[in-house]
Design a protein around this motif. Sequence first.
Motif, PDB file in Angstrom:
ATOM      1  N   ALA A 217      42.713  33.877  53.275  1.00 47.85           N
ATOM      2  CA  ALA A 217      43.851  33.300  54.003  1.00 47.85           C
ATOM      3  C   ALA A 217      44.182  34.115  55.248  1.00 47.85           C
ATOM      4  CB  ALA A 217      45.070  33.219  53.091  1.00 47.85           C
ATOM      5  N   LEU A 218      43.978  35.411  55.181  1.00 47.61           N
ATOM      6  CA  LEU A 218      44.276  36.271  56.323  1.00 47.61           C
ATOM      7  C   LEU A 218      43.085  36.438  57.261  1.00 47.61           C
ATOM      8  CD1 LEU A 218      46.403  39.001  54.534  1.00 47.61           C
ATOM      9  CD2 LEU A 218      47.221  37.215  56.067  1.00 47.61           C
ATOM     10  N   GLY A 219      41.963  35.818  56.920  1.00 44.48           N
ATOM     11  CA  GLY A 219      40.803  35.847  57.809  1.00 44.48           C
ATOM     12  C   GLY A 219      40.002  37.120  57.783  1.00 44.48           C
ATOM     13  N   VAL A 220      40.039  37.855  56.681  1.00 43.42           N
ATOM     14  CA  VAL A 220      39.260  39.085  56.566  1.00 43.42           C
ATOM     15  C   VAL A 220      37.783  38.736  56.404  1.00 43.42           C
ATOM     16  CG1 VAL A 220      38.898  41.196  55.229  1.00 43.42           C
ATOM     17  CG2 VAL A 220      41.211  40.293  55.551  1.00 43.42           C
ATOM     18  N   ASP A 221      36.940  39.427  57.133  1.00 45.62           N
ATOM     19  CA  ASP A 221      35.500  39.182  57.049  1.00 45.62           C
ATOM     20  C   ASP A 221      34.969  39.512  55.654  1.00 45.62           C
ATOM     21  OD1 ASP A 221      35.531  38.436  59.684  1.00 45.62           O
ATOM     22  OD2 ASP A 221      34.867  40.394  60.438  1.00 45.62           O
ATOM     23  N   PHE A 222      33.961  38.739  55.244  1.00 41.69           N
ATOM     24  CA  PHE A 222      33.216  38.987  54.005  1.00 41.69           C
ATOM     25  C   PHE A 222      34.137  38.995  52.784  1.00 41.69           C
ATOM     26  CE2 PHE A 222      31.652  41.896  57.423  1.00 41.69           C
ATOM     27  CZ  PHE A 222      30.728  41.009  57.954  1.00 41.69           C
ATOM     28  N   ALA A 223      35.030  38.033  52.715  1.00 40.62           N
ATOM     29  CA  ALA A 223      35.970  37.963  51.590  1.00 40.62           C
ATOM     30  C   ALA A 223      35.235  37.816  50.257  1.00 40.62           C
ATOM     31  CB  ALA A 223      36.938  36.797  51.792  1.00 40.62           C
ATOM     32  N   GLU A 224      34.116  37.092  50.262  1.00 38.21           N
ATOM     33  CA  GLU A 224      33.365  36.901  49.022  1.00 38.21           C
ATOM     34  C   GLU A 224      32.816  38.228  48.506  1.00 38.21           C
ATOM     35  OE1 GLU A 224      32.819  35.292  51.822  1.00 38.21           O
ATOM     36  OE2 GLU A 224      33.366  33.194  51.433  1.00 38.21           O
ATOM     37  N   THR A 225      32.260  39.021  49.429  1.00 39.10           N
ATOM     38  CA  THR A 225      31.709  40.311  49.028  1.00 39.10           C
ATOM     39  C   THR A 225      32.796  41.247  48.527  1.00 39.10           C
ATOM     40  OG1 THR A 225      29.906  40.083  50.627  1.00 39.10           O
ATOM     41  CG2 THR A 225      30.371  42.294  49.812  1.00 39.10           C
ATOM     42  N   TRP A 226      33.944  41.245  49.193  1.00 40.83           N
ATOM     43  CA  TRP A 226      35.042  42.100  48.752  1.00 40.83           C
ATOM     44  C   TRP A 226      35.558  41.664  47.391  1.00 40.83           C
ATOM     45  CZ3 TRP A 226      34.998  46.493  50.720  1.00 40.83           C
ATOM     46  CH2 TRP A 226      34.773  46.718  52.081  1.00 40.83           C
ATOM     47  N   ALA A 227      35.622  40.361  47.148  1.00 42.19           N
ATOM     48  CA  ALA A 227      36.063  39.875  45.841  1.00 42.19           C
ATOM     49  C   ALA A 227      35.098  40.333  44.741  1.00 42.19           C
ATOM     50  CB  ALA A 227      36.169  38.356  45.854  1.00 42.19           C
ATOM     51  N   LEU A 228      33.799  40.269  45.028  1.00 37.52           N
ATOM     52  CA  LEU A 228      32.811  40.743  44.068  1.00 37.52           C
ATOM     53  C   LEU A 228      32.965  42.240  43.820  1.00 37.52           C
ATOM     54  CD1 LEU A 228      30.260  40.403  42.363  1.00 37.52           C
ATOM     55  CD2 LEU A 228      28.913  40.711  44.455  1.00 37.52           C
ATOM     56  N   LEU A 229      33.181  43.004  44.885  1.00 40.34           N
ATOM     57  CA  LEU A 229      33.360  44.447  44.739  1.00 40.34           C
ATOM     58  C   LEU A 229      34.617  44.765  43.928  1.00 40.34           C
ATOM     59  CD1 LEU A 229      32.349  47.278  45.514  1.00 40.34           C
ATOM     60  CD2 LEU A 229      33.784  47.133  47.555  1.00 40.34           C
ATOM     61  N   ILE A 230      35.702  44.041  44.181  1.00 37.88           N
ATOM     62  CA  ILE A 230      36.938  44.251  43.427  1.00 37.88           C
ATOM     63  C   ILE A 230      36.718  43.931  41.948  1.00 37.88           C
ATOM     64  CG2 ILE A 230      39.274  43.343  43.100  1.00 37.88           C
ATOM     65  CD1 ILE A 230      39.400  43.011  46.164  1.00 37.88           C
ATOM     66  N   PHE A 231      35.966  42.870  41.672  1.00 38.63           N
ATOM     67  CA  PHE A 231      35.643  42.524  40.290  1.00 38.63           C
ATOM     68  C   PHE A 231      34.925  43.673  39.585  1.00 38.63           C
ATOM     69  CE2 PHE A 231      32.315  41.013  37.408  1.00 38.63           C
ATOM     70  CZ  PHE A 231      33.074  40.390  36.430  1.00 38.63           C
ATOM     71  N   LEU A 232      33.941  44.252  40.241  1.00 40.27           N
ATOM     72  CA  LEU A 232      33.173  45.339  39.636  1.00 40.27           C
ATOM     73  C   LEU A 232      34.002  46.615  39.506  1.00 40.27           C
ATOM     74  CD1 LEU A 232      29.738  44.843  41.450  1.00 40.27           C
ATOM     75  CD2 LEU A 232      30.352  44.179  39.115  1.00 40.27           C
ATOM     76  N   LEU A 233      34.787  46.933  40.539  1.00 41.93           N
ATOM     77  CA  LEU A 233      35.573  48.161  40.516  1.00 41.93           C
ATOM     78  C   LEU A 233      36.647  48.139  39.439  1.00 41.93           C
ATOM     79  CD1 LEU A 233      36.026  48.867  44.340  1.00 41.93           C
ATOM     80  CD2 LEU A 233      34.646  50.173  42.715  1.00 41.93           C
ATOM     81  N   ASN A 234      37.064  46.951  39.028  1.00 44.97           N
ATOM     82  CA  ASN A 234      38.114  46.850  38.011  1.00 44.97           C
ATOM     83  C   ASN A 234      37.679  47.409  36.665  1.00 44.97           C
ATOM     84  OD1 ASN A 234      40.351  45.854  39.372  1.00 44.97           O
ATOM     85  ND2 ASN A 234      40.643  44.190  37.918  1.00 44.97           N
ATOM     86  N   TYR A 235      36.359  47.562  36.455  1.00 50.56           N
ATOM     87  CA  TYR A 235      35.884  48.148  35.209  1.00 50.56           C
ATOM     88  C   TYR A 235      36.042  49.660  35.188  1.00 50.56           C
ATOM     89  CZ  TYR A 235      33.804  43.713  33.778  1.00 50.56           C
ATOM     90  OH  TYR A 235      33.617  42.411  33.383  1.00 50.56           O
ATOM     91  N   ILE A 236      36.280  50.277  36.347  1.00 47.98           N
ATOM     92  CA  ILE A 236      36.516  51.721  36.403  1.00 47.98           C
ATOM     93  C   ILE A 236      38.005  51.963  36.198  1.00 47.98           C
ATOM     94  CG2 ILE A 236      36.320  53.801  37.807  1.00 47.98           C
ATOM     95  CD1 ILE A 236      34.038  52.534  39.290  1.00 47.98           C
ATOM     96  N   PRO A 237      38.405  52.707  35.187  1.00 45.47           N
ATOM     97  CA  PRO A 237      39.835  52.893  34.919  1.00 45.47           C
ATOM     98  C   PRO A 237      40.556  53.563  36.092  1.00 45.47           C
ATOM     99  CG  PRO A 237      38.504  53.648  33.065  1.00 45.47           C
ATOM    100  CD  PRO A 237      37.565  53.370  34.184  1.00 45.47           C
ATOM    101  N   SER A 238      41.709  53.018  36.438  1.00 40.78           N
ATOM    102  CA  SER A 238      42.650  53.600  37.410  1.00 40.78           C
ATOM    103  C   SER A 238      42.062  53.697  38.811  1.00 40.78           C
ATOM    104  CB  SER A 238      43.127  54.976  36.936  1.00 40.78           C
ATOM    105  OG  SER A 238      43.734  54.887  35.668  1.00 40.78           O
TER     106      SER A 238
END
Length: 356
Positions: A217-238
């Motif tokens: 919505a804010l027009g950030v580049d590569f939103a799909e890649t960032w969403a994938l990275l956020i998904f993976l990083l969520n498995y690392i505690p804190s």
Amino acid sequence: MSPQGTSEPSLNNIALLAIVMGFFITGLVYGAPFLIPIVIAALITILLSAAGDRIHRLGLPEPFATLTAVVLFIVLIIAVFNILSAQTNDVARAWPGYVARFNALADQVLGWAGPQLAERIRQSIREIDILNRVPGLLGTAGGIAATLALVALYIGFLLAERGRLGPKIDRLAQGPGEARQIKDAIEDITESVRRYLWIKTILSVVTAGISYVVLKALGVDFAETWALLIFLLNYIPSIGSVLGVVFPALLALVQFETLWEFFVIAVLLAGTQFIIGNVIEPRLMGRSLNLSPFVVMASLAFWGMIWGVIGAFLSVPMTTAFVIVCSHVPSLRWIAILLLADTRAVAGAEVERQAA
């Protein structure tokens, strides 16, 4: 019996445990290339089994339910690969603009530091030659592909062995009681890790989905890649939640000319991570993850030191399995009591199955 005599066995047990742990940690370090693919395959197998069981409850026969879960997993991996491949060229085209914007911001910040300190910092930045590191990173791509192929092979064999473990334990155990104890420990480990992985995966999908909507919505580049990275990083505690906010916010800082996009993205992503990670996740996890917060962070540091980034992803499931094993062994039950957040999960001669 003298006081010294009564304390001697416990001291001997502690000394023996220290020696065993020393050999165990040494084996983890030097056996990492062999152990890591097996552990990853085992965790994915547990997750696929959970998905297969849920599909089976919908009415599909068990073999076809497991096969459906595997097919969905393969489709997901292919989709992720296509997303990363499609955006590789876009990243290459946008990179010079990011570098120019970063240099401009750096010049503004360094201007406040004074000419001498600013020149030293610029010199340090110039000495970091990222381009020379690229061949090394690409060189590891072949190793990663080989590891993934080995993990896939292990998953196939583990799924095929699901129904054969019980009879093997019955034949290896010295009696029905010992066989039941081993099966209880394996069942507790499987159910606790399965519940943790299932809930963590669902919440990671939700977190990544909300983050994608915000970034898109804010027009950030590569939103799909960032969403994938956020998904993976969520498995690392804190730490993973923090990185899932910092990385996209930094990209917004170098992508846009004004700072308000940076602040909006940081606030919205941080709010999403906080609500899901600190409000929703504890309610859903309940007592399935019965580790104290200190133990979670200590396990993150330990497994990260032993196995690097992969160890950080595996820290909670590995520590949970270790605690459950200790709680089922009378001589090691004190370790489980020290590591658990709620010591009522360990009681008497058997472990209460409250973590499942």
